[in-house]
Design a protein around this motif. Sequence first.
Motif, PDB file in Angstrom:
ATOM      1  N   ILE A   1      -9.271  -9.829  53.697  1.00  0.00           N
ATOM      2  CA  ILE A   1      -9.117 -11.241  54.070  1.00  0.00           C
ATOM      3  C   ILE A   1      -8.404 -11.268  55.406  1.00  0.00           C
ATOM      4  O   ILE A   1      -7.263 -10.819  55.521  1.00  0.00           O
ATOM      5  CB  ILE A   1      -8.320 -12.001  52.996  1.00  0.00           C
ATOM      6  CG1 ILE A   1      -8.960 -11.811  51.622  1.00  0.00           C
ATOM      7  CG2 ILE A   1      -8.211 -13.471  53.352  1.00  0.00           C
ATOM      8  CD1 ILE A   1      -8.044 -12.154  50.459  1.00  0.00           C
ATOM      9  N   TYR A   2      -9.045 -11.800  56.419  1.00  0.00           N
ATOM     10  CA  TYR A   2      -8.604 -11.617  57.799  1.00  0.00           C
ATOM     11  C   TYR A   2      -8.639 -12.939  58.560  1.00  0.00           C
ATOM     12  O   TYR A   2      -9.662 -13.616  58.596  1.00  0.00           O
ATOM     13  CB  TYR A   2      -9.524 -10.604  58.484  1.00  0.00           C
ATOM     14  CG  TYR A   2      -9.176 -10.247  59.905  1.00  0.00           C
ATOM     15  CD1 TYR A   2      -8.378  -9.148  60.185  1.00  0.00           C
ATOM     16  CD2 TYR A   2      -9.676 -10.998  60.962  1.00  0.00           C
ATOM     17  CE1 TYR A   2      -8.076  -8.802  61.497  1.00  0.00           C
ATOM     18  CE2 TYR A   2      -9.371 -10.666  62.277  1.00  0.00           C
ATOM     19  CZ  TYR A   2      -8.577  -9.564  62.542  1.00  0.00           C
ATOM     20  OH  TYR A   2      -8.277  -9.232  63.837  1.00  0.00           O
ATOM     21  N   GLN A   3      -7.516 -13.289  59.172  1.00  0.00           N
ATOM     22  CA  GLN A   3      -7.429 -14.474  60.020  1.00  0.00           C
ATOM     23  C   GLN A   3      -6.911 -14.022  61.377  1.00  0.00           C
ATOM     24  O   GLN A   3      -5.857 -13.359  61.463  1.00  0.00           O
ATOM     25  CB  GLN A   3      -6.473 -15.512  59.425  1.00  0.00           C
ATOM     26  CG  GLN A   3      -6.389 -16.815  60.202  1.00  0.00           C
ATOM     27  CD  GLN A   3      -7.227 -17.926  59.598  1.00  0.00           C
ATOM     28  OE1 GLN A   3      -7.450 -17.955  58.404  1.00  0.00           O
ATOM     29  NE2 GLN A   3      -7.692 -18.832  60.430  1.00  0.00           N
ATOM     30  N   GLY A   4      -7.594 -14.386  62.434  1.00  0.00           N
ATOM     31  CA  GLY A   4      -7.236 -13.932  63.774  1.00  0.00           C
ATOM     32  C   GLY A   4      -6.107 -14.706  64.391  1.00  0.00           C
ATOM     33  O   GLY A   4      -6.218 -15.198  65.524  1.00  0.00           O
ATOM     34  N   SER A   5      -4.993 -14.810  63.680  1.00  0.00           N
ATOM     35  CA  SER A   5      -3.828 -15.542  64.153  1.00  0.00           C
ATOM     36  C   SER A   5      -2.601 -15.021  63.424  1.00  0.00           C
ATOM     37  O   SER A   5      -2.700 -14.514  62.297  1.00  0.00           O
ATOM     38  CB  SER A   5      -3.996 -17.047  63.883  1.00  0.00           C
ATOM     39  OG  SER A   5      -2.778 -17.742  64.087  1.00  0.00           O
ATOM     40  N   THR A   6      -1.433 -15.161  64.038  1.00  0.00           N
ATOM     41  CA  THR A   6      -0.186 -14.788  63.378  1.00  0.00           C
ATOM     42  C   THR A   6       0.691 -16.001  63.096  1.00  0.00           C
ATOM     43  O   THR A   6       1.859 -15.853  62.739  1.00  0.00           O
ATOM     44  CB  THR A   6       0.597 -13.777  64.240  1.00  0.00           C
ATOM     45  OG1 THR A   6       0.846 -14.349  65.533  1.00  0.00           O
ATOM     46  CG2 THR A   6      -0.175 -12.484  64.403  1.00  0.00           C
ATOM     47  N   ALA A   7       0.124 -17.192  63.239  1.00  0.00           N
ATOM     48  CA  ALA A   7       0.884 -18.414  62.974  1.00  0.00           C
ATOM     49  C   ALA A   7       1.226 -18.525  61.490  1.00  0.00           C
ATOM     50  O   ALA A   7       0.556 -17.948  60.636  1.00  0.00           O
ATOM     51  CB  ALA A   7       0.076 -19.633  63.413  1.00  0.00           C
ATOM     52  N   GLU A   8       2.269 -19.270  61.175  1.00  0.00           N
ATOM     53  CA  GLU A   8       2.659 -19.477  59.779  1.00  0.00           C
ATOM     54  C   GLU A   8       1.523 -20.092  58.979  1.00  0.00           C
ATOM     55  O   GLU A   8       1.342 -19.782  57.797  1.00  0.00           O
ATOM     56  CB  GLU A   8       3.899 -20.359  59.713  1.00  0.00           C
ATOM     57  CG  GLU A   8       5.175 -19.673  60.145  1.00  0.00           C
ATOM     58  CD  GLU A   8       5.540 -18.507  59.248  1.00  0.00           C
ATOM     59  OE1 GLU A   8       5.315 -18.605  58.015  1.00  0.00           O
ATOM     60  OE2 GLU A   8       6.031 -17.486  59.765  1.00  0.00           O
ATOM     61  N   SER A   9       0.749 -20.957  59.614  1.00  0.00           N
ATOM     62  CA  SER A   9      -0.371 -21.589  58.918  1.00  0.00           C
ATOM     63  C   SER A   9      -1.431 -20.549  58.529  1.00  0.00           C
ATOM     64  O   SER A   9      -2.071 -20.653  57.480  1.00  0.00           O
ATOM     65  CB  SER A   9      -1.007 -22.672  59.797  1.00  0.00           C
ATOM     66  OG  SER A   9      -1.442 -22.135  61.043  1.00  0.00           O
TER      67      SER A   9
END
Length: 504
Positions: free
Chosen positions: A430-438
Motif C-alpha cells: 500500500i503506497y502513497q507518494g507523500s509523507t504528509a500526515e494525511s
Amino acid sequence: MAISRRTFFQAAGLGATAVTMSACATGGFGSAPTTTSSAPTTTTRPPAVPADWNKLRGQLAGKLVLPSDAGYDTAKLAYNPLFDSRKPAAVATVANAADVQRCVELAYASRIPIAARSGGHSYVGYSTPDSGLIVDLGGMASVDVKDGMATIGAGARLMDVYAGLANAGRCLPAGSCPTVGIGGLTLGGGVGVLTTKYGLTCDKLVSAQIVTGDGKLRTVSASQDPDLFWALRGGGGGNFGIVTSFTFQTEEAPQLAVFQLQFPDGSMADVLGGWQQFIGTAPDELWTTMGVSGGNPPTCRINGCFVGSTSDLNPLLDKLVAATGVQPTDRYALSKSYLDAMKYFGGCATYSTAQCAPSWNGNGVLKRESFTATSRVLAKPLSDTGKFAELMTGRGGMDVLLDSIGGAAARVGVTDTAFPHRGSLATAQIYQGSTAESARAAVNEVRDSLGSLIGDGAYVNYIDAGIKDWGTAYYGPNLPRLRKVAQQYDPDGVMSFAQSVAKA
C-alpha cells in the motif's frame, strides 16, 4: 516501453543487513577477523563507556563521518526524504568485515544504537537511527560468480547484482527497485519478478558471513549455525548480526518476456476476481503483479514477467484476459534479455547500467522518493472483490500493488525458512507518494480495512511501525523460534529497536 518505478516499487525492508549483538565472547573484541561456527558465550556485560570516535576512525580501512565533518549531511541520507531530520552520531562507510567488527565492538561497549545500511530503503527509517551509528555497507558491493555460485557483498544494490550476474550468464530471483540493497531484501525474504519460477531471494541463499555481537565473523549455512542460517532467510533485518556477504546458488539467465495489460475504468473488481483465480493455476514461468490505483473509479493494470518467448506468453495472456471477463484497453508483450528485463522493471530501460544508480550518494541518475507505505498479505482469494474496489474509491495518489508469491516459492514449507507466507497468493504493498500526515492516515486506514478482508499478515520488508500484533503479522508460526535465535545471539538486547524480534 517502460513502466514507472512507482508502479513496480518493491523496496526491501530495512534497506540493510540485519544487525544485533550478543554478549561478549572470550577472544571476540579487539581480535583480528576470525571465522567460527560456535555459538556465542554469554558473559556479564560491562558498564557503558563513551564512544571513542577518534579511536574508531583510526581503526577503519573505510571512512568515519561525524556531524562536524564535511559530507555528513549526504552520508546520513536514506532513500526516503522523510528521514532527513534524523541525526545519527556517526556514519561508518566500511570497507571490509574487519571494519564491521570494529563498529560492533564500539556499539557493544558504548551501548549506542547501531544499524547496518545496504540500500537505505527502510520504511520507518531504522537504518538511520538518531544518536546511533550507521554502518554503511555500500563499499562492500562486489559480485563474484563462479561455477554457478555468486558471492555478493552485503552493500550491493540490485542493479549491481543484476549486471554482475548477467555478465556471467546467470540470474537470481530478486526485487525490481534497482537501488534496493541485496542485504535487506534477502533477510526479509525477497519477493520479486522471478519468484514463481525460482523462489524467493532467500531460497537461493547457500551461506552467509555475519558479524555477531561478540565481534566474531561467522560463516553460517545449513550445516554451520543452522538456526541462525534459518533465521536469516526471512527473519528480517535488525535482529541477528551484520551480514557482510551472501553466497547464492544462481540459475542460468533465461530469455524473458515482459508485458502489461491496462484495463478500463470501473472494471477493477472483475479484473481482481479473475486475476486471483488465474494465478492459482498459472505456470511457474509466469509471474504477475496487479496494480490498483485509487480514484473515481479506481483503475487497474496487470504487469508481469514470463520465462520464455512472447509467442508462448500470449496464449497465457489470452487465458488471463478471459478469466477477468474484461478486454484490456492496452496490451503489449516485449522480448527482453535478463538484464534488460530487470532494467525495464526498475524504470531504467532508457538508461545505461551505470546510470541506473543513485544520484544522492553515487554517480547515477535515479532520484530519491518521498512516500508513505505499508503492507498486507493476500492469504487467500477475496470473496468479495467489490469491497476492495469500494475501499480504493476516491483515494487519488494511492496504489496497492499485489505481487504474486506462488509457484516455486509456495513449494517451500512454512517453517523451512523464517519467511512464513508460503501458500499465500500475493503480498499487497500500500503506497502513497507523500509523507504528509494525511497520507499516513489514509495508508493506515486502507491497511486496517484491507486486513479485515484478506487477513492480518504483513511483509517485514515493508516494515510498519504502526501495525498491530506485528510479530505475528510478519512471522506467523515462526515467531517463537525467531525469538530463541535472537535471544541466543543478542541476550542483552544490544541492538533492540521498536520492532526487533526480541520485542515481539
